[in-house]
Write a protein that holds these residues in place. Structure first.
Motif, mmCIF file in Angstrom:
data_model
loop_
_atom_site.group_PDB
_atom_site.id
_atom_site.type_symbol
_atom_site.label_atom_id
_atom_site.label_comp_id
_atom_site.label_asym_id
_atom_site.label_seq_id
_atom_site.Cartn_x
_atom_site.Cartn_y
_atom_site.Cartn_z
ATOM 1 N N GLU A 10 8.643 9.400 -7.067
ATOM 2 C CA GLU A 10 9.839 10.226 -6.848
ATOM 3 C C GLU A 10 10.126 10.459 -5.366
ATOM 4 O OE1 GLU A 10 6.336 13.026 -7.657
ATOM 5 O OE2 GLU A 10 7.142 11.119 -8.420
ATOM 6 N N LYS A 11 9.143 10.209 -4.516
ATOM 7 C CA LYS A 11 9.341 10.403 -3.078
ATOM 8 C C LYS A 11 9.795 9.134 -2.361
ATOM 9 C CE LYS A 11 6.132 14.265 -2.455
ATOM 10 N NZ LYS A 11 4.947 14.779 -1.709
ATOM 11 N N ILE A 12 9.825 8.029 -3.073
ATOM 12 C CA ILE A 12 10.277 6.772 -2.469
ATOM 13 C C ILE A 12 11.798 6.713 -2.532
ATOM 14 C CG2 ILE A 12 10.210 4.260 -2.591
ATOM 15 C CD1 ILE A 12 7.425 4.436 -3.716
ATOM 16 N N LYS A 13 12.415 6.894 -1.403
ATOM 17 C CA LYS A 13 13.872 6.838 -1.284
ATOM 18 C C LYS A 13 14.257 5.622 -0.442
ATOM 19 C CE LYS A 13 13.965 10.870 -3.320
ATOM 20 N NZ LYS A 13 14.377 11.004 -4.728
ATOM 21 N N ASP A 14 15.555 5.361 -0.360
ATOM 22 C CA ASP A 14 16.010 4.207 0.419
ATOM 23 C C ASP A 14 15.561 4.300 1.872
ATOM 24 O OD1 ASP A 14 17.175 3.079 -1.763
ATOM 25 O OD2 ASP A 14 19.215 3.735 -1.288
ATOM 26 N N ALA A 62 0.828 -1.206 0.000
ATOM 27 C CA ALA A 62 0.000 0.000 0.000
ATOM 28 C C ALA A 62 0.863 1.256 0.000
ATOM 29 C CB ALA A 62 -0.933 0.002 1.207
ATOM 30 N N TYR A 63 1.929 1.256 0.801
ATOM 31 C CA TYR A 63 2.805 2.434 0.844
ATOM 32 C C TYR A 63 3.414 2.720 -0.520
ATOM 33 C CZ TYR A 63 7.070 5.105 1.220
ATOM 34 O OH TYR A 63 8.053 6.027 0.989
ATOM 35 N N GLU A 64 3.959 1.683 -1.139
ATOM 36 C CA GLU A 64 4.675 1.901 -2.397
ATOM 37 C C GLU A 64 3.746 2.258 -3.557
ATOM 38 O OE1 GLU A 64 8.324 -0.140 -3.280
ATOM 39 O OE2 GLU A 64 7.820 -1.634 -1.771
ATOM 40 N N MET A 65 2.498 1.797 -3.494
ATOM 41 C CA MET A 65 1.576 2.115 -4.579
ATOM 42 C C MET A 65 0.880 3.451 -4.364
ATOM 43 S SD MET A 65 -0.075 -1.560 -5.654
ATOM 44 C CE MET A 65 -0.712 -0.895 -7.192
ATOM 45 N N LEU A 66 0.768 3.886 -3.105
ATOM 46 C CA LEU A 66 0.106 5.160 -2.823
ATOM 47 C C LEU A 66 1.072 6.339 -2.852
ATOM 48 C CD1 LEU A 66 -2.291 4.089 0.084
ATOM 49 C CD2 LEU A 66 -2.928 4.673 -2.259
ATOM 50 N N GLU A 67 2.325 6.086 -2.502
ATOM 51 C CA GLU A 67 3.308 7.164 -2.482
ATOM 52 C C GLU A 67 3.728 7.523 -3.912
ATOM 53 O OE1 GLU A 67 4.482 9.870 -1.493
ATOM 54 O OE2 GLU A 67 5.445 9.173 0.374
ATOM 55 N N GLN A 68 4.024 8.786 -4.128
ATOM 56 C CA GLN A 68 4.523 9.214 -5.428
ATOM 57 C C GLN A 68 5.908 8.605 -5.646
ATOM 58 O OE1 GLN A 68 4.348 13.490 -5.803
ATOM 59 N NE2 GLN A 68 2.358 13.600 -4.791
#
Length: 287
Positions: A89-93, A81-87
């Motif tokens: 470009e905002k997903i960093k390590d 859910a986090y990875e599909m809802l977050e934009q």
């Protein structure tokens, strides 16, 4: 349009836009198990609880006892859910690491409640092995162990999240709605004592709503009793009323209602229909 055709068309349409990304996310979610050991190691390394090697080993054993043999469905859903809802470009390590920590915190709080639930119910086994409170090295120390377990969960959240997110998360984790009232050994691995304890379960409520006068009399005489014959008579009522079939029918209706609502979503909705389909797939594949 038939349901199967709609599912195929909607899923294809959504995944065509971000097929590689979503396949990657689903794979990462299903591979969640590989990250637990590092989460534990990192947490114990700076824990205020684990000051000695003996304590660190005990906490690790307690964490893993009801966790590593269980498919982490809730954790998978959290991460997906986090990875599909977050934009993207905002997903960093570091944010992905936080999501993994949160996913395991969700799983660990469930393991904590399993220990407490087994203790309260006087359960003997779960997943084919003795409940934690029955282990020779535990017994009277079970409440101390449970306290350490709960504290460690809060520690790993605190180690990885800053305010105000930390407070928001701990508030959420302190609400005690994780356990299902409908418990069976075939689905949870627990030897249940709901009948003996006289609990208000889905089975008990539905049997009272549908029973005859004779069955109601038996229910009042036998429910909440530890007499094996009384327990058997309650189970016979459940079988006579075909409550298992009723439960499956209830599940079917809920599934159809869910799919109906998903079908009504526009293809560009946020969250997208694909997210709900992926989450449903995770849940069904682990049942």
């Amino acid at each position: 349009m038939s349901l199967s055709k709609w599912l195929w068309r909607t899923t294809r349409s959504c995944l065509n836009r971000q097929n590689i990304r979503e396949e990657h996310l689903l794979q990462r979610a299903t591979n969640l198990n590989g990250s637990l050991s590092k989460i534990i190691d990192d947490g114990l390394a700076i824990s205020d609880l684990a000051k000695t090697t003996t304590l660190r080993e005990r906490i690790r054993k307690m964490i893993e006892y009801h966790t590593i043999e269980r498919v982490p469905v809730q954790g998978q859903i959290t991460l997906l859910a986090y990875e599909m809802l977050e934009q993207p470009e905002k997903i960093k390590d570091h944010t992905l690491h936080q999501a993994v920590v949160l996913a395991w915190a969700v799983e660990l709080i469930q393991s904590y409640f399993l220990i407490m639930d087994d203790l309260e119910d006087g359960a003997a086994t779960r997943c084919g092995k003795p409940c934690w409170h029955l282990l020779p090295e535990v017994k009277t120390l079970v409440m101390n162990d449970a306290s350490m377990f709960r504290s460690f969960i809060h520690e790993i959240i605190q180690q990885n999240f800053k305010e105000p997110l930390y407070t928001n998360l701990t508030t959420l984790f302190n609400e005690n709605d994780f356990m299902d009232c409908f418990d069976a050994e075939s689905t949870t691995g627990k030897t249940g004592t709901d009948i003996q304890e006289g609990k208000c379960t889905w089975l008990a409520v539905n049997s009272l709503q549908r029973c005859s006068a004779r069955q109601r009399k038996i229910f009042h005489e036998c429910y909440g009793s530890w007499d094996p014959e009384h327990v058997a008579r309650i189970k016979q009522i459940y079988e006579d009323m075909a409550l298992t079939k009723l439960y499956k029918e209830d599940q079917r209706i809920r599934y159809e209602n869910f799919m109906s609502q998903v079908r009504e979503l526009p293809s560009n909705a946020v969250p997208s229909p694909a997210l709900f389909l992926q989450l449903l797939n995770v849940i069904q594949s682990n049942q």
